[in-house]
Design an enzyme around this catalytic site. Structure first.
Site, short mmCIF file in Angstrom:
data_model
loop_
_atom_site.label_atom_id
_atom_site.label_comp_id
_atom_site.label_asym_id
_atom_site.label_seq_id
_atom_site.Cartn_x
_atom_site.Cartn_y
_atom_site.Cartn_z
N ASP A 12 3.06 -7.31 11.97
CA ASP A 12 2.24 -7.45 10.75
C ASP A 12 0.74 -7.44 11.03
O ASP A 12 0.01 -8.33 10.57
CB ASP A 12 2.58 -8.75 10.02
CG ASP A 12 4.06 -9.00 9.87
OD1 ASP A 12 4.80 -8.03 9.67
OD2 ASP A 12 4.48 -10.17 9.96
N GLU A 169 6.93 -4.65 0.19
CA GLU A 169 5.97 -5.63 0.68
C GLU A 169 4.87 -4.91 1.45
O GLU A 169 4.80 -3.68 1.47
CB GLU A 169 6.69 -6.63 1.60
CG GLU A 169 7.31 -5.97 2.83
CD GLU A 169 8.15 -6.91 3.67
OE1 GLU A 169 8.46 -8.02 3.20
OE2 GLU A 169 8.50 -6.51 4.80
#
Length: 300
Positions: A12, A169
């Protein structure tokens, strides 16, 4: 430099250039159930030699998080100060510091609280427009956008649901030559098919209507690159060079995984590859590589 760009398990990433150095802010990975409790940063003048900046925010110092699930950092600089956004146990937090390497001070309460809107309050991204206006994007299941106040630590008005087609997402918004690019992830980070889509827009807050894949797995037997996503995009100042930083399954252990895997989804590694645009400003699909991009020269 080759992929992965940092030794160990991280995911991420956000990526930015500050004061002639490239900074990478990842989720610390390698456990189970994404149970990280702190954030680190790494920096480099050229992406060849990297410096571990250490822990820049520890959830032991942020009581409202319950001390766990430190996910998905995002960074911005404004007026000489640095602002750090992150997921904390199902909420989105904000912190600040005078330097990009921390340590950051949390504001003391969630910026976006769990359950305040449909969907899950995770995966923040921050974008500063040419006029200095700042915007926050976030969400799992729903993609939200909101303008930030001048303090960069509070929301101006009511968030807007801008959920595009095929959204899961991992929002990332940037601007090139007057065009806004909305990018996001589809599928699950435990899936080898996790990938990145995008659409173009004319405003920092609008609902994307298109959905084009720009980064996905490489099925070649000698590559075994899977779960390419949860990315960030950076422009090298004073150039039209663009790079995408993302995670993938650890190839050595999980390059042969073909099914949804919680274990593989907790053992991810960071990569960076070049991003190109065609004559219409459309993103040319990115080639996920083993070799990476080599040295990056920062122009002042």
């Amino acid at each position: 430099m080759s992929n992965p760009i940092i030794h160990g398990f991280y995911a991420d990433p956000d990526i930015a250039v500050f004061d002639g150095r490239i900074y990478i802010y990842p989720t610390t990975d390698g456990g189970m159930e994404w149970n990280s409790t702190y954030f680190k940063a790494f920096s480099s003048a050229n992406m060849i030699d990297r410096r571990d900046e250490g822990i820049i925010l520890d959830f032991a110092d942020v009581p409202w998080t319950g001390g766990s699930r430190a996910w998905v950092p995002a960074i911005a600089e404004k007026s000489g100060k640095y602002y750090f956004y992150y997921s904390g146990n199902g909420n989105i937090g904000a912190a600040y510091c005078d330097t990009p390497a921390g340590k950051f001070t949390d504001v003391g309460a969630p910026l976006i609280a769990e359950g305040s809107l449909p969907g899950t309050a995770i995966d923040p991204d921050v974008f500063i427009d040419d006029d200095g206006s700042a915007y926050l994007y976030w969400g799992n299941g729903h993609m939200y956008a909101a303008k930030l106040n001048g303090d960069m630590l509070s929301i101006d008005g009511v968030p807007t649901d801008i959920t595009p087609p095929n959204f899961r997402e991992g929002s990332c918004v940037f601007k090139r030559k007057g065009v806004y690019y909305f990018t996001w992830c589809e599928d699950d980070t435990r899936s080898p098919n996790y990938h990145v889509r995008y659409d173009k827009g004319t405003s920092p807050i609008q609902t994307p209507v298109g959905s084009t894949v720009i980064l996905s797995r490489d099925n070649a037997e000698d590559r075994r690159i899977k779960c390419t996503g949860h990315h960030a995009v950076v422009n090298i100042p004073n150039t039209d060079e663009w790079y995408i930083c993302y995670h993938r399954f650890n190839i050595e252990e999980y390059g042969d995984v073909e099914d949804y895997s919680t274990e593989a989804g907790n053992h991810r590694e960071l990569c960076i590859d070049r991003m190109y645009f065609d004559e219409n400003g459309d993103i040319i699909p990115v080639k996920a590589t083993l070799g990476g991009v080599g040295s990056i020269k920062i122009k002042r």
